[in-house]
Design a protein around this motif. Structure first.
Motif, PDB file in Angstrom:
ATOM      1  N   HIS A   1       0.824  -1.207   0.000  1.00  0.00           N
ATOM      2  CA  HIS A   1       0.000   0.000   0.000  1.00  0.00           C
ATOM      3  C   HIS A   1       0.862   1.264   0.000  1.00  0.00           C
ATOM      4  O   HIS A   1       0.634   2.181  -0.780  1.00  0.00           O
ATOM      5  N   PHE A   2       1.862   1.305   0.878  1.00  0.00           N
ATOM      6  CA  PHE A   2       2.658   2.533   1.012  1.00  0.00           C
ATOM      7  C   PHE A   2       3.776   2.649  -0.014  1.00  0.00           C
ATOM      8  O   PHE A   2       4.128   3.755  -0.425  1.00  0.00           O
ATOM      9  N   PHE A   3       4.347   1.522  -0.390  1.00  0.00           N
ATOM     10  CA  PHE A   3       5.534   1.604  -1.250  1.00  0.00           C
ATOM     11  C   PHE A   3       5.262   1.174  -2.696  1.00  0.00           C
ATOM     12  O   PHE A   3       6.159   1.222  -3.523  1.00  0.00           O
ATOM     13  N   HIS A   4       4.045   0.706  -2.956  1.00  0.00           N
ATOM     14  CA  HIS A   4       3.653   0.334  -4.318  1.00  0.00           C
ATOM     15  C   HIS A   4       4.589  -0.729  -4.885  1.00  0.00           C
ATOM     16  O   HIS A   4       5.148  -0.579  -5.975  1.00  0.00           O
ATOM     17  N   VAL A   5       4.840  -1.759  -4.073  1.00  0.00           N
ATOM     18  CA  VAL A   5       5.689  -2.865  -4.517  1.00  0.00           C
ATOM     19  C   VAL A   5       4.960  -4.189  -4.317  1.00  0.00           C
ATOM     20  O   VAL A   5       4.028  -4.275  -3.513  1.00  0.00           O
TER      21      VAL A   5
END
Ligand code: FAD
Length: 317
Positions: free
Chosen positions: A252-256
């Motif tokens: 969610h936060f790092f888009h990985v």
């Protein structure tokens, strides 16, 4: 010493870490505790993040809400100076576009120069939490490349005031961010690489990647960069998984993406202490393969959890 000189001056893979300034009101002791535990691995440099202001709403009389601006993690410049002079390790302050006018950026660079700090990691910064998309300041920069131009201008003695006389050039080594799984706003990898190349063409001397959990993603990214003419060192960014909740938080936060095998192992774990072991083992394997591939530096996002980084570094360095 500049990050690029640390890289060029060493034949072996080195360690670097990223720390977050403590929350406002806390002491610097948590940063010292992190460094005390990792100093035996001789970090080549220590990045210190920059956190922009946030809007919070506080209830005032009659149930009305008052909008307030707060900066929860101030202190990047002071922490960098403390690290440099207490440990003799080169700090890398992050500089962001968000929340900064060009004048404020210039003054921050002057402070860093006076403190003898040779490096900056130049970033756009994330949007304010309550705003969906990034909004530049009216007298600030919209993209990392524009902020980078200001740093490079100062390295050539060009300050904002054209009437200034006898300006001293600064001598910063500037790094930028790269995204092996594409920056989430970019329509395609090709477009993202075009802008990454622009940052390098404008003077960035190295790239630090967003964290990733599948080394093949990093290797493919490096290959694509080279094919696109991006020839500077590309430092892999790593962060071991340590809680089950991170299975959702990290994407969610790092888009990985997280590899299926890692997700399955974490899902099977009985508790977070088992998850921590799984995360450490996974990261150790990543590190060993990256060292074999002769990456210049392993960059750990410690995020206040130096213990996992310590165990990994102990095993692989
Ligand atoms: P940019 O290079 O400006 O790119 C942002 C987007 O715009 C990309 O999609 C890119 O393809 C596109 N783009 C780039 N240039 C142009 C252009 N000239 N015209 C049109 N489009 C363009 N955030 C913080 O707030 N503080 C930190 O300390 C911090 N540290 C970080 C450290 C690392 C190693 C990484 C990987 C990220 C960090 N971030 C930090 C998060 C980062 O600020 C965000 O990922 C942000 O959304 C993008 O920053 P950037 O520097 O890559 O931006």
């Amino acid at each position: 010493m500049k990050v690029i000189d640390h890289i060029n001056g060493s034949k072996r893979t080195q360690l670097s870490i990223e720390v977050l300034p403590p929350l406002k009101g806390q002491t610097i002791d948590s940063i010292y505790a992190t460094l005390d535990s990792l100093v035996e691995f001789q970090p080549a440099f220590v990045d210190v993040t920059y956190h922009r202001e946030e809007y919070v709403f506080r209830e005032v009389s009659n149930g009305l809400l008052e909008k307030m601006v707060v900066r929860k993690r101030p202190g990047t410049v002071g922490i960098c100076a403390a690290i440099k002079y207490k440990y003799g390790i080169d700090p890398v302050p992050h500089l962001i576009c968000g929340g900064f006018s060009k004048e404020e950026t210039e003054n921050a660079l002057i402070d860093l120069n006076f403190l003898g700090i040779d490096n900056v990691l130049v970033l756009r910064g994330d949007p304010i939490k309550s705003e969906g998309r990034f909004k530049p300041e009216s007298d600030g920069h919209a993209h990392a490349v524009n902020l980078l131009d200001q740093v490079i201008d100062m390295n050539q003695g060009k300050y904002l005031d054209p009437d200034l006389k006898n300006q001293n050039p600064t001598n910063f080594c500037a790094g930028v961010a790269g995204y092996p799984e594409k920056h989430f706003e970019s329509p395609s990898m090709k477009t993202d690489l075009k802008y990454l190349k622009m940052k390098v063409d404008h003077g960035a001397e190295y790239i630090v990647t967003q964290l990733f959990y599948d080394n093949q993603v990093y290797f493919d990214f490096v290959k694509s960069c080279r094919q696109a003419g991006i020839m500077v060192p590309i430092i892999p960014g790593l962060k071991p998984i340590s809680t089950k909740a991170q299975l959702n938080i990290v994407p969610h936060f790092f888009h990985v993406n997280l590899p299926d095998e890692l997700v399955e192992q974490v899902e099977r774990a009985k508790n977070d202490s088992e998850v921590r072991e799984i995360g450490i083992d996974w990261c150790k394997q990543q590190c060993r393969e990256l060292i074999k591939a002769e990456v210049p530096v392993l960059h750990f996002y410690t995020m206040g959890r130096a213990k996992s980084t310590y165990e990994i570094a102990k095993a692989v360095f």
